[in-house]
Motif scaffolding. Structure first.
Motif, PDB file in Angstrom:
ATOM      1  N   PRO A   1      -5.742   4.343   0.342  1.00 42.47           N
ATOM      2  CA  PRO A   1      -5.982   4.054  -1.082  1.00 42.47           C
ATOM      3  C   PRO A   1      -7.339   4.598  -1.512  1.00 42.47           C
ATOM      4  O   PRO A   1      -8.298   4.607  -0.733  1.00 42.47           O
ATOM      5  CB  PRO A   1      -5.955   2.523  -1.147  1.00 42.47           C
ATOM      6  CG  PRO A   1      -5.210   2.097   0.081  1.00 42.47           C
ATOM      7  CD  PRO A   1      -5.537   3.128   1.120  1.00 42.47           C
TER       8      PRO A   1
ATOM      9  N   ILE B   1      -2.551   4.637  -4.516  1.00 39.87           N
ATOM     10  CA  ILE B   1      -2.036   4.350  -3.177  1.00 39.87           C
ATOM     11  C   ILE B   1      -0.935   5.377  -2.894  1.00 39.87           C
ATOM     12  O   ILE B   1       0.196   5.243  -3.374  1.00 39.87           O
ATOM     13  CB  ILE B   1      -1.471   2.918  -3.090  1.00 39.87           C
ATOM     14  CG1 ILE B   1      -2.533   1.912  -3.552  1.00 39.87           C
ATOM     15  CG2 ILE B   1      -1.014   2.603  -1.670  1.00 39.87           C
ATOM     16  CD1 ILE B   1      -2.030   0.492  -3.652  1.00 39.87           C
TER      17      ILE B   1
ATOM     18  N   GLU C   1      -3.411  -4.718  -5.669  1.00 39.59           N
ATOM     19  CA  GLU C   1      -3.167  -3.725  -4.623  1.00 39.59           C
ATOM     20  C   GLU C   1      -2.094  -4.189  -3.637  1.00 39.59           C
ATOM     21  O   GLU C   1      -1.234  -3.404  -3.221  1.00 39.59           O
ATOM     22  CB  GLU C   1      -4.472  -3.430  -3.884  1.00 39.59           C
ATOM     23  CG  GLU C   1      -4.361  -2.291  -2.878  1.00 39.59           C
ATOM     24  CD  GLU C   1      -5.704  -1.900  -2.284  1.00 39.59           C
ATOM     25  OE1 GLU C   1      -5.705  -1.188  -1.267  1.00 39.59           O
ATOM     26  OE2 GLU C   1      -6.740  -2.324  -2.836  1.00 39.59           O
TER      27      GLU C   1
END
Length: 204
Positions: A123, A134, A94
């Motif tokens: 997200p 995202i 991420e």
């Protein structure tokens, strides 16, 4: 009680035609009895067996068809697993996906786009638990060629970045060049983080 005695002498006196008729009646009676007490029950058993055989044949045919489809499903599942593994390779952590979006903003500026809006969203994890979305809401201004080059660079990235809800305004002339306003959503896809069980110290 005594059984009636058969007088053989009387039978000898019975005409031959009557003897033959009597013999035919006896044989016919035996035939009828044999059919109802032996043949008919056997026919019912044979019919039941044939029905069971037909049912088993139908089940066998169904299983054969299922086995054929099972082989196809196994092959398709293997291909899906291969495709999924390839796509997982394109899913960064991420933090890396967030950094990639920031790099895209810098890329747009370097190409000559005027970034009017760059608004990251929250997200969200996909229900399948396989990836995280995202999103970023973007508004840029620039020439057709510059915007097209920007989208082409996004398309060629090794990571998965999706462009959606693209809306373009009417072109206008600025400083002797054609400028167009573009609004769209960028969505980066990242691998979900491994959720480890909390340690005893963290729990305290």
């Amino acid at each position: 009680m005594e059984l009636p005695k058969v007088n053989l002498e009387t039978l000898r006196t019975v005409p031959v035609a009557q003897k033959i008729a009597l013999l035919g009646i006896i044989i016919g009676g035996l035939g009828v009895a044999f059919y109802y007490y032996v043949v008919e029950p056997k026919n019912e058993i044979i019919a039941q067996v044939q029905a069971e055989i037909g049912k088993l044949d139908a089940e066998i045919q169904t299983l054969v068809i299922k086995v054929k489809h099972l082989d196809e499903l196994i092959a398709a599942n293997k291909q899906l697993e291969i495709d999924l593994a390839k796509k997982k390779e394109r899913l960064p952590p991420e933090e890396e996906a967030v950094m990639l979006l920031k790099q895209l903003s810098d890329l747009g500026v370097r190409l000559g786009l005027d970034i009017k809006l760059w608004k990251p969203g929250n997200p969200s994890e996909d229900p399948s638990k396989l990836f995280i979305r995202i999103p970023v809401n973007v508004e840029v201004a620039g020439g057709y060629h510059t915007a097209g080059l920007f989208f082409d660079r996004i398309n060629k990235l090794p990571r998965i970045i999706n462009v959606s809800d693209l809306k373009m305004g009417s072109p206008r002339i600025e400083s002797g060049r054609v400028v167009i306003q573009s609004l769209f959503d960028l969505t980066a896809f990242a691998a979900p983080q491994d959720k480890k069980a909390p340690t005893a110290a963290a729990a305290k």
